[in-house]
Design an enzyme around this catalytic site. Structure first.
Site, mmCIF file in Angstrom:
data_model
loop_
_atom_site.group_PDB
_atom_site.id
_atom_site.type_symbol
_atom_site.label_atom_id
_atom_site.label_comp_id
_atom_site.label_asym_id
_atom_site.label_seq_id
_atom_site.Cartn_x
_atom_site.Cartn_y
_atom_site.Cartn_z
ATOM 1 C CG ASN A 197 30.166 -19.900 -21.215
ATOM 2 O OD1 ASN A 197 30.022 -19.422 -22.153
ATOM 3 N ND2 ASN A 197 29.913 -19.069 -20.239
ATOM 4 C CG ASP A 212 -1.774 1.231 1.487
ATOM 5 O OD1 ASP A 212 -1.527 2.268 0.851
ATOM 6 O OD2 ASP A 212 -2.874 0.903 2.259
ATOM 7 C CB SER A 272 11.423 -10.149 -2.684
ATOM 8 O OG SER A 272 10.957 -11.285 -3.432
ATOM 9 C CG ASP A 327 15.046 -11.349 -8.935
ATOM 10 O OD1 ASP A 327 14.047 -10.738 -9.633
ATOM 11 O OD2 ASP A 327 15.063 -11.565 -7.699
ATOM 12 C CG HIS A 335 11.118 -9.396 -8.132
ATOM 13 N ND1 HIS A 335 12.380 -10.290 -7.978
ATOM 14 C CD2 HIS A 335 10.386 -9.400 -6.912
ATOM 15 C CE1 HIS A 335 11.856 -10.541 -6.526
ATOM 16 N NE2 HIS A 335 10.720 -10.192 -6.003
ATOM 17 C CG ASP A 354 22.169 4.683 -7.559
ATOM 18 O OD1 ASP A 354 23.426 5.070 -7.564
ATOM 19 O OD2 ASP A 354 21.364 4.853 -6.914
ATOM 20 C CG ASP A 382 33.252 -17.824 -21.637
ATOM 21 O OD1 ASP A 382 32.538 -18.235 -22.778
ATOM 22 O OD2 ASP A 382 32.950 -17.626 -20.587
HETATM 23 CA CA LIG Z 1 30.617 -17.676 -23.613
HETATM 24 CA CA LIG Z 2 23.772 5.830 -5.537
#
Ligand SMILES: [Ca+2]
Ligand SMILES: [Ca+2]
Ligand SMILES: [Ca+2]
Ligand SMILES: [Ca+2]
Length: 492
Positions: A171, A103, A361, A140, A195, A149, A169
């Site tokens: 992989n 809220d 979370s 996530d 999220h 930031d 690489d």
């Molecule tokens: Ca790679």
């Molecule tokens: Ca900052």
């Protein structure tokens, strides 16, 4: 309030069937078939068919996709249950984020006012704010890779050149410079939900840069692995593959602010993947879940996973609110939930800006951030020492006595200032790294008690010291219980 939260949680569970296809995870017997050719002899009913959609090498898991059926066809179930080549199998279940829609007006009044006092964040920053040699995998919905930031704290793959369609690489992931998107299977783990970006900011938004907010740790490396889609729903197989990726990338910490509820002990294959992380010494921070119930791993009811696995590298986090009490929506358990951290109305980064964030979370990334600081102060510490240290240096809250293992709420300053002391002691006392790693914390604490008793002779110091020792023993018992339960394979 509680019932409303519970209903929302149930609604989330029921309503967000995000994936059209049914999928199963199959773990073959060791030395058995290396590909599911064993399935070739199987025919489903005329309306459904199946195909292999992925193979996860570290856990030796085949992901099978079934088209034309909302459920696992009975023929397939019978076949998998009876095939000697199949060690075990399970549905590729959905996982959901532990974000709780709040809220906004009421909770904004609180955010940022008392929280610094509760957890000592500003004092902590006076002591330490950077962990440049530590990396944290954020499993996530991805990250806003362009957020001013956050961008300076993105992990980058030193072996990969971005955007050239080559896998430098080797992989198996092309152009995975900033991590990987396991939902859309591309190299850009951009956040299309928000999220992951919110979790990131609490944990590691850059501080002192004239922008927005400061995370718990100001300078570190966050590996963005997208396992949740634009609706905050993912799959077990995405998470398992992302854990394999994080282990191979050599991260120190994994943050998971999501889960699924289960009354059968959770997914064994996800547990196996987290065991790989444990063997690699990785701290696995998991939110406890938002249905406001007991995550009782011994009980009959539902428990949230991965937070409820009895692996000692998992640190499960409940949420506290503006009154420094357990949030209504937070899950809890005296053995499987380790500690609480603030999780209501936390100001953090959002794609393109900032927002307030509520849920377990939001609590987990406080713990991941401070774990990074502790590792930066004491690089020789193993995951067990970091976790024991964190749990012993919480603030005791009576309400949490039978609801978390540590009986307390995270206190950043207590944890970091005492870790600073340990770092100084280790510098002064030379290396004792030959000792039993698990017991290093105990030994120094017991020695500290004796030293304080002898030199100061103050009853209050001794009481505090022995109370701390008692608490450490209690927590060690709980952690040992987790290890024994795991070894004995008790039915969680
Ligand atoms: Ca790679
Ligand atoms: Ca900052
Ligand atoms: Ca490349
Ligand atoms: Ca993508």
């Amino acid at each position: 309030m509680k019932s409303k939260v519970f209903l929302i949680f149930i609604f989330l569970l029921i309503s967000q069937k995000a994936w059209g296809e049914t999928r199963v995870l199959i773990r073959m017997q060791e030395g058995g078939e290396s590909s599911p050719s064993v399935l070739q002899g199987l025919s489903l009913n005329e309306n459904s068919s199946f195909s292999q959609s992925n193979y996860l090498p570290a856990t030796d898991v085949h992901v099978l996709e079934i088209e034309g059926s909302d459920d696992i066809p009975q023929e397939l179930e019978n076949f998998l249950n009876n095939s000697p080549e199949v060690l075990y199998w399970e549905e590729d279940k959905e996982i959901v984020s532990h974000y709780y829609p709040n809220d906004p007006y009421y909770e904004r009044q609180w955010a940022g006012q008392d929280i610094e006092d509760f957890i000592g964040i500003e004092s902590t920053w006076g002591l330490i704010r950077s962990a440049p040699d530590v990396s944290i995998a954020l499993l996530d919905s991805g990250c806003d890779l362009n957020h001013p930031d956050l961008a300076p704290n993105l992990w980058t793959n030193p072996g990969e050149i971005a955007s050239n369609q080559q896998d430098e690489d080797h992989n198996g992931y092309i152009d995975d410079y900033y991590g990987y998107d396991f939902v859309n299977r591309d190299s850009t783990p951009q956040d299309d939900n928000g999220h992951g970006t919110m979790v990131f900011g609490i944990m590691a938004a850059q501080g002192d840069n004239g922008q927005g907010i400061a995370g718990v740790v100001w300078d570190t490396n966050v590996l963005c692995l997208k396992v949740l889609n634009e609706n905050e729903v993912g799959r077990l197989s995405f998470a398992i593959e992302a854990i394999e990726y994080a282990v191979n990338a050599g991260v120190d910490i994994i943050n998971t602010s999501w889960g699924f509820a289960d009354d059968q002990g959770g997914s064994p294959i996800l547990e196996e993947a987290i065991t790989l992380a444990q063997e690699a010494g990785i701290i696995f921070v998991a939110s406890a879940g938002n249905n406001g119930t007991n995550n009782d791993p011994m009980g009959q009811g539902l428990a949230n996973y991965p937070s409820s696995y009895q692996l000692d590298n998992i640190i499960a986090v409940a949420a506290t609110d503006s009154h420094d009490t357990l949030a209504d929506f937070s899950n809890y358990n005296e053995l499987s939930v380790d500690l609480a951290a603030p999780g209501v109305g936390i100001l953090t980064t959002a794609p393109g800006g900032y927002t307030y964030f509520t849920g377990t979370s939001a609590s987990a990334p406080f713990v991941s951030g401070v774990a990074a600081l502790l590792l930066s102060m004491n690089p020789q510490w193993g995951y067990q020492e970091v976790i024991e240290h964190l749990l012993v240096h919480t603030d005791y809250l009576p309400e949490l006595e039978d609801k978390t293992l540590s009986q307390g709420r995270l206190n950043l300053y207590k944890a970091t200032s005492t870790a600073q002391q340990a770092a100084n002691d280790s510098l002064e006392g030379g290396s004792d790294s030959d000792g039993d790693q698990e017991l290093v914390g105990f030994n120094s604490q017991v020695a500290g008690c004796q030293l304080q008793s002898q030199t100061q002779g103050q009853a209050s110091t001794s009481y505090r010291c022995f109370y701390l020792m008692g608490l450490m023993l209690y927590i060690a018992q709980g952690l040992a219980f987790k290890r024994i339960a795991k070894e004995k394979n008790w039915g969680f």
